[in-house]
Design a protein around this motif. Structure first.
Motif, PDB file in Angstrom:
ATOM      1  N   PHE A 100       0.827  -1.203   0.000  1.00 33.76           N
ATOM      2  CA  PHE A 100       0.000   0.000   0.000  1.00 33.76           C
ATOM      3  C   PHE A 100       0.865   1.258   0.000  1.00 33.76           C
ATOM      4  O   PHE A 100       0.558   2.233  -0.699  1.00 33.76           O
ATOM      5  N   LEU A 101       1.953   1.230   0.752  1.00 41.03           N
ATOM      6  CA  LEU A 101       2.879   2.363   0.777  1.00 41.03           C
ATOM      7  C   LEU A 101       3.525   2.555  -0.589  1.00 41.03           C
ATOM      8  O   LEU A 101       3.554   3.662  -1.137  1.00 41.03           O
ATOM      9  N   GLY A 102       4.051   1.467  -1.150  1.00 44.06           N
ATOM     10  CA  GLY A 102       4.727   1.552  -2.437  1.00 44.06           C
ATOM     11  C   GLY A 102       3.798   1.989  -3.555  1.00 44.06           C
ATOM     12  O   GLY A 102       4.144   2.856  -4.364  1.00 44.06           O
ATOM     13  N   TYR A 103       2.586   1.426  -3.577  1.00 41.86           N
ATOM     14  CA  TYR A 103       1.658   1.746  -4.669  1.00 41.86           C
ATOM     15  C   TYR A 103       1.095   3.153  -4.518  1.00 41.86           C
ATOM     16  O   TYR A 103       0.790   3.813  -5.514  1.00 41.86           O
ATOM     17  N   THR A 104       0.954   3.623  -3.281  1.00 41.03           N
ATOM     18  CA  THR A 104       0.529   5.012  -3.079  1.00 41.03           C
ATOM     19  C   THR A 104       1.590   5.974  -3.596  1.00 41.03           C
ATOM     20  O   THR A 104       1.270   7.009  -4.200  1.00 41.03           O
ATOM     21  N   LEU A 105       2.873   5.650  -3.384  1.00 37.60           N
ATOM     22  CA  LEU A 105       3.950   6.477  -3.912  1.00 37.60           C
ATOM     23  C   LEU A 105       3.923   6.484  -5.444  1.00 37.60           C
ATOM     24  O   LEU A 105       4.148   7.529  -6.070  1.00 37.60           O
ATOM     25  N   VAL A 106       3.608   5.336  -6.040  1.00 44.99           N
ATOM     26  CA  VAL A 106       3.431   5.283  -7.495  1.00 44.99           C
ATOM     27  C   VAL A 106       2.277   6.188  -7.913  1.00 44.99           C
ATOM     28  O   VAL A 106       2.349   6.897  -8.924  1.00 44.99           O
ATOM     29  N   GLY A 107       1.203   6.201  -7.123  1.00 44.65           N
ATOM     30  CA  GLY A 107       0.069   7.077  -7.409  1.00 44.65           C
ATOM     31  C   GLY A 107       0.446   8.549  -7.343  1.00 44.65           C
ATOM     32  O   GLY A 107       0.008   9.357  -8.175  1.00 44.65           O
ATOM     33  N   ILE A 108       1.282   8.918  -6.364  1.00 45.89           N
ATOM     34  CA  ILE A 108       1.747  10.304  -6.267  1.00 45.89           C
ATOM     35  C   ILE A 108       2.538  10.665  -7.518  1.00 45.89           C
ATOM     36  O   ILE A 108       2.368  11.750  -8.094  1.00 45.89           O
ATOM     37  N   GLY A 109       3.416   9.746  -7.956  1.00 51.20           N
ATOM     38  CA  GLY A 109       4.165   9.986  -9.186  1.00 51.20           C
ATOM     39  C   GLY A 109       3.245  10.118 -10.383  1.00 51.20           C
ATOM     40  O   GLY A 109       3.437  10.994 -11.242  1.00 51.20           O
ATOM     41  N   ALA A 110       2.217   9.275 -10.454  1.00 51.99           N
ATOM     42  CA  ALA A 110       1.278   9.335 -11.579  1.00 51.99           C
ATOM     43  C   ALA A 110       0.500  10.644 -11.574  1.00 51.99           C
ATOM     44  O   ALA A 110       0.252  11.239 -12.629  1.00 51.99           O
ATOM     45  N   ALA A 111       0.106  11.114 -10.376  1.00 52.35           N
ATOM     46  CA  ALA A 111      -0.630  12.373 -10.287  1.00 52.35           C
ATOM     47  C   ALA A 111       0.229  13.550 -10.747  1.00 52.35           C
ATOM     48  O   ALA A 111      -0.258  14.467 -11.416  1.00 52.35           O
ATOM     49  N   ALA A 112       1.518  13.530 -10.393  1.00 50.80           N
ATOM     50  CA  ALA A 112       2.423  14.602 -10.821  1.00 50.80           C
ATOM     51  C   ALA A 112       2.752  14.499 -12.307  1.00 50.80           C
ATOM     52  O   ALA A 112       2.996  15.510 -12.971  1.00 50.80           O
ATOM     53  N   TYR A 113       2.742  13.270 -12.828  1.00 50.07           N
ATOM     54  CA  TYR A 113       3.147  13.018 -14.213  1.00 50.07           C
ATOM     55  C   TYR A 113       2.097  13.471 -15.224  1.00 50.07           C
ATOM     56  O   TYR A 113       2.420  14.006 -16.289  1.00 50.07           O
ATOM     57  N   SER A 114       0.823  13.291 -14.871  1.00 59.09           N
ATOM     58  CA  SER A 114      -0.246  13.500 -15.846  1.00 59.09           C
ATOM     59  C   SER A 114      -0.321  14.919 -16.406  1.00 59.09           C
ATOM     60  O   SER A 114      -0.374  15.096 -17.631  1.00 59.09           O
ATOM     61  N   PRO A 115      -0.313  15.989 -15.568  1.00 57.79           N
ATOM     62  CA  PRO A 115      -0.391  17.336 -16.165  1.00 57.79           C
ATOM     63  C   PRO A 115       0.804  17.647 -17.054  1.00 57.79           C
ATOM     64  O   PRO A 115       0.666  18.350 -18.062  1.00 57.79           O
ATOM     65  N   ALA A 116       1.971  17.110 -16.695  1.00 59.12           N
ATOM     66  CA  ALA A 116       3.170  17.397 -17.480  1.00 59.12           C
ATOM     67  C   ALA A 116       3.149  16.668 -18.818  1.00 59.12           C
ATOM     68  O   ALA A 116       3.496  17.234 -19.854  1.00 59.12           O
ATOM     69  N   LYS A 117       2.695  15.410 -18.827  1.00 57.26           N
ATOM     70  CA  LYS A 117       2.760  14.633 -20.067  1.00 57.26           C
ATOM     71  C   LYS A 117       1.791  15.170 -21.112  1.00 57.26           C
ATOM     72  O   LYS A 117       2.103  15.174 -22.305  1.00 57.26           O
ATOM     73  N   TYR A 118       0.606  15.630 -20.674  1.00 54.06           N
ATOM     74  CA  TYR A 118      -0.324  16.209 -21.633  1.00 54.06           C
ATOM     75  C   TYR A 118       0.011  17.666 -21.925  1.00 54.06           C
ATOM     76  O   TYR A 118      -0.127  18.133 -23.052  1.00 54.06           O
ATOM     77  N   GLY A 119       0.451  18.400 -20.903  1.00 55.79           N
ATOM     78  CA  GLY A 119       0.772  19.794 -21.105  1.00 55.79           C
ATOM     79  C   GLY A 119       1.940  20.008 -22.056  1.00 55.79           C
ATOM     80  O   GLY A 119       1.964  20.991 -22.808  1.00 55.79           O
ATOM     81  N   ILE A 120       2.891  19.073 -22.065  1.00 52.14           N
ATOM     82  CA  ILE A 120       4.069  19.234 -22.918  1.00 52.14           C
ATOM     83  C   ILE A 120       3.704  19.112 -24.402  1.00 52.14           C
ATOM     84  O   ILE A 120       4.396  19.650 -25.263  1.00 52.14           O
ATOM     85  N   LEU A 121       2.602  18.431 -24.699  1.00 52.12           N
ATOM     86  CA  LEU A 121       2.198  18.285 -26.099  1.00 52.12           C
ATOM     87  C   LEU A 121       1.898  19.654 -26.714  1.00 52.12           C
ATOM     88  O   LEU A 121       2.210  19.905 -27.874  1.00 52.12           O
ATOM     89  N   GLY A 122       1.301  20.543 -25.930  1.00 53.40           N
ATOM     90  CA  GLY A 122       0.987  21.872 -26.421  1.00 53.40           C
ATOM     91  C   GLY A 122       2.208  22.759 -26.566  1.00 53.40           C
ATOM     92  O   GLY A 122       2.129  23.834 -27.158  1.00 53.40           O
ATOM     93  N   GLU A 123       3.365  22.323 -26.023  1.00 55.83           N
ATOM     94  CA  GLU A 123       4.598  23.074 -26.154  1.00 55.83           C
ATOM     95  C   GLU A 123       5.471  22.534 -27.286  1.00 55.83           C
ATOM     96  O   GLU A 123       6.250  23.271 -27.895  1.00 55.83           O
ATOM     97  N   ILE A 124       5.344  21.244 -27.555  1.00 66.15           N
ATOM     98  CA  ILE A 124       6.098  20.646 -28.654  1.00 66.15           C
ATOM     99  C   ILE A 124       5.421  20.923 -29.987  1.00 66.15           C
ATOM    100  O   ILE A 124       6.063  21.121 -31.015  1.00 66.15           O
ATOM    101  N   THR A 125       4.087  20.923 -29.965  1.00 67.61           N
ATOM    102  CA  THR A 125       3.322  21.186 -31.183  1.00 67.61           C
ATOM    103  C   THR A 125       2.059  21.937 -30.810  1.00 67.61           C
ATOM    104  O   THR A 125       1.752  22.077 -29.621  1.00 67.61           O
TER     105      THR A 125
END
Length: 395
Positions: free
Chosen positions: A103-128
């Motif tokens: 539960f600890l490890g997977y929650t940390l993965v969830g924190i990473g996923a939450a931080a990752y999502s705005p950046a991965k989609y937001g960067i598309l608008g900067e590349i193209t």
């Protein structure tokens, strides 16, 4: 250090290929690790009710961190934010490998996923940008769905073979994603110098929510994507109950393969949207949204496995055609108003709340004893009605 400015040149640029590679391995790791961690829970004799708790903790991180991750994505180079987020996922996987609480490890993965999502989609608008942004979103969705399919299958197979090896493979995939992030050209921060006072950040996030909600176009996009993903999660659980009743099949493999057909269909629909829909013609996707609900009703009445496969692929294709243009619209309009990172963070908040609400309603219906077939018919009809209302209000 020189800063590479966004360019609208090609969808096969170094930056785009690096983003897609990182996204594939990051999503592959997320889906493989889910099934491997569920196997760990079984191996450690955790009770059955602990499995949904694991997923709820993962989704909960998106909701709790929504006011903050968007600003983080806009305050730093998005490629580096993605690298940081994937590093958190890597640490979470390694903690599970080392025998710490899943539960600890997977929650940390969830924190990473939450931080990752705005950046991965937001960067598309900067590349193209512009019409190519819809195509870039199609590539992103295609990469994600391929990773979901392959990661889920690989996680199940590896978990059956050897749990320790399975966990190591998950960690390695996150490591590959981190390396891919290093190859993304460093872009300038979209909104540097913002306050990091938590109260101010929360206030800023709520202001971003207000700005996006007041705009007809972004509200339209937020509601559409939230309805779609909430319905998608609910349909996944509905299949588990529907298969034994409608098809007379009681194994675990059939619901999984039926879910895979939806994912394959989404890839097809995303590709079609990239070719046929632009930001100026985004409302072309709305009939597809209404047809999703209609096809769910048709699906619920089936008693043939072959028909079920075909209809679910059609549902997936309609879904891909529906959601990709709405994502692109939100990114473009969000970038112009509150920043792409903040826009995606708001989207994550509303989508995950929609998932929890729709799953809660589904669970209540099951607890009240509603049979799977009528439940599927009602679910499809309500979804078609909701999208029709959204389309009408949008006009």
């Amino acid at each position: 250090m020189s800063v590479i400015q966004p360019r609208n040149d090609t969808l096969l640029s170094r930056g785009m290929l690096a983003v897609m590679t990182a996204q594939f391995f990051s999503a592959f790791g997320d889906n493989a690790l889910l099934f491997v961690t569920l196997a760990v829970l079984k191996n450690l004799t955790y009770p059955d009710w602990s499995q949904p708790i694991l997923q709820m903790m993962f989704v909960g991180t998106y909701i709790l961190l929504a006011p903050f991750v968007g600003q983080m994505a806009d305050s730093f180079a998005k490629g580096r934010v993605m690298m940081f987020a994937n590093s958190l996922k890597l640490i979470g996987a390694l903690l599970i490998c080392a025998g710490f609480s899943p539960f600890l490890g997977y929650t940390l993965v969830g924190i990473g996923a939450a931080a990752y999502s705005p950046a991965k989609y937001g960067i598309l608008g900067e590349i193209t940008h512009g019409d190519r942004l819809v195509k870039a979103n199609g590539m992103m969705e295609g990469s994600t769905i391929a990773a979901i399919l392959l990661g889920s299958v690989a996680g199940g197979i590896l978990a059956d073979w050897h749990l320790s090896v399975a966990l190591i493979v998950c960690a390695l995939t996150y490591g590959i994603a981190v390396v891919a992030n290093l190859l993304i050209p460093r872009l300038s921060a979209a909104r540097p110098g913002q306050s990091w006072n938590f109260r101010a950040m929360f206030s800023s996030f709520m202001q971003a929510c207000s700005v996006l909600w007041r705009s007809g176009e972004t509200r339209f996009s937020l509601l559409g994507t939230s309805l779609f993903w909430g319905a998608g999660v609910t349909l996944r659980f509905l299949l588990v109950l529907w298969v034994p009743v409608a098809l007379g099949i009681s194994d675990n493999k059939t619901p999984t393969t039926l879910n895979a057909m939806v994912a394959i269909g989404i890839v097809i629909g995303a590709a079609a949207a990239a070719r046929l829909v632009t930001l100026q013609t985004v409302r072309r996707c709305m009939p597809a949204g209404v047809l999703i609900g209609v096809m769910v009703v048709v699906f619920a009445l089936q008693h043939s496995l072959t028909n079920a496969y075909l209809i679910l692929m059609v549902i997936g294709a309609l879904g891909g055609f529906f959601v990709v243009p709405l994502n692109a619209l939100l990114q473009e309009r969000g970038k112009e108003t509150v920043g792409a990172g903040n826009a995606i963070a708001v989207q994550n908040l509303i989508e995950n709340i929609a998932m929890l609400v729709m799953l809660g309603l589904y669970t209540l219906a099951v607890k009240l004893g509603v049979p799977p077939v009528p439940l599927g018919i009602g679910f499809g009809a309500l979804f078609a009605l909701a999208i029709s209302l959204l389309w009408w209000r949008g006009r």
